[in-house]
Motif scaffolding. Sequence first.
Motif, PDB file in Angstrom:
ATOM      1  N   ARG A 217     -33.594  46.061  -6.576  1.00 14.45           N
ATOM      2  CA  ARG A 217     -34.175  47.355  -7.352  1.00 14.45           C
ATOM      3  C   ARG A 217     -33.313  47.504  -8.455  1.00 14.45           C
ATOM      4  O   ARG A 217     -32.092  47.674  -8.382  1.00 14.45           O
ATOM      5  CB  ARG A 217     -34.322  48.548  -6.304  1.00 14.45           C
ATOM      6  N   GLU A 218     -34.026  47.605  -9.714  1.00 19.48           N
ATOM      7  CA  GLU A 218     -33.352  48.030 -10.828  1.00 19.48           C
ATOM      8  C   GLU A 218     -34.107  49.278 -11.457  1.00 19.48           C
ATOM      9  O   GLU A 218     -35.382  48.825 -11.715  1.00 19.48           O
ATOM     10  CB  GLU A 218     -33.270  46.378 -11.638  1.00 19.48           C
ATOM     11  N   GLN A 219     -33.502  50.081 -12.159  1.00 21.72           N
ATOM     12  CA  GLN A 219     -34.090  51.042 -13.003  1.00 21.72           C
ATOM     13  C   GLN A 219     -34.251  50.377 -14.505  1.00 21.72           C
ATOM     14  O   GLN A 219     -33.114  50.204 -15.038  1.00 21.72           O
ATOM     15  CB  GLN A 219     -33.328  52.369 -12.980  1.00 21.72           C
TER      16      GLN A 219
ATOM     17  N   THR B 193     -36.282  50.516 -18.554  1.00 21.34           N
ATOM     18  CA  THR B 193     -37.424  51.228 -19.276  1.00 21.34           C
ATOM     19  C   THR B 193     -38.512  50.517 -19.964  1.00 21.34           C
ATOM     20  O   THR B 193     -39.522  50.570 -20.467  1.00 21.34           O
ATOM     21  CB  THR B 193     -36.913  52.175 -20.530  1.00 21.34           C
TER      22      THR B 193
ATOM     23  N   GLU C 103     -37.296  55.763 -17.215  1.00 21.92           N
ATOM     24  CA  GLU C 103     -36.947  54.856 -16.403  1.00 21.92           C
ATOM     25  C   GLU C 103     -38.035  54.746 -15.142  1.00 21.92           C
ATOM     26  O   GLU C 103     -38.531  55.579 -15.021  1.00 21.92           O
ATOM     27  CB  GLU C 103     -35.365  54.897 -15.643  1.00 21.92           C
ATOM     28  N   PHE C 104     -38.290  53.483 -14.794  1.00 23.07           N
ATOM     29  CA  PHE C 104     -39.041  52.994 -13.592  1.00 23.07           C
ATOM     30  C   PHE C 104     -38.311  51.876 -12.756  1.00 23.07           C
ATOM     31  O   PHE C 104     -37.186  51.289 -13.321  1.00 23.07           O
ATOM     32  CB  PHE C 104     -40.659  52.881 -14.084  1.00 23.07           C
ATOM     33  N   ALA C 105     -38.792  52.064 -11.594  1.00 20.21           N
ATOM     34  CA  ALA C 105     -38.075  50.938 -10.769  1.00 20.21           C
ATOM     35  C   ALA C 105     -39.116  49.376 -10.888  1.00 20.21           C
ATOM     36  O   ALA C 105     -40.124  49.310 -10.972  1.00 20.21           O
ATOM     37  CB  ALA C 105     -38.395  51.040  -9.208  1.00 20.21           C
TER      38      ALA C 105
END
Length: 112
Positions: free
Chosen positions: A23-25, A27, A47-49
């Motif tokens: 999982r990475e945050q 934009t 930001e989103f995952a």
Amino acid sequence: MHNPIRHGEVMLLPVRSAPAGTREQVTTCIVGHSESGHHHVLDSDREFAKIVAANGDVFVDLDEPTRLVHLKDHDRHRELEVPAGVWRVLRKTEFDIGATVDRNPRTRYVQD
């Protein structure tokens, strides 16, 4: 639950949740890669995952509606707004007669 969204060779399928994975945050997220640089990109001010499952499938978990743009100067697909939610990213691929077939069963994700 939302309807699937097609953007050129990319399809976003709504799912209830993403599987475990890396999982990475972010934009921005390239959801459709192009050798010529004409990528299909999710682009947000927040930001989103981005989640990559163990089998390589890509998911995005959007907290708010997010722009889906085509980075091309001409003949581009129109900009879309992807609603908040969890989406599985599918990419259209070309058939390669020389490719090997993976006979192992793959994890299936239930969509509504």
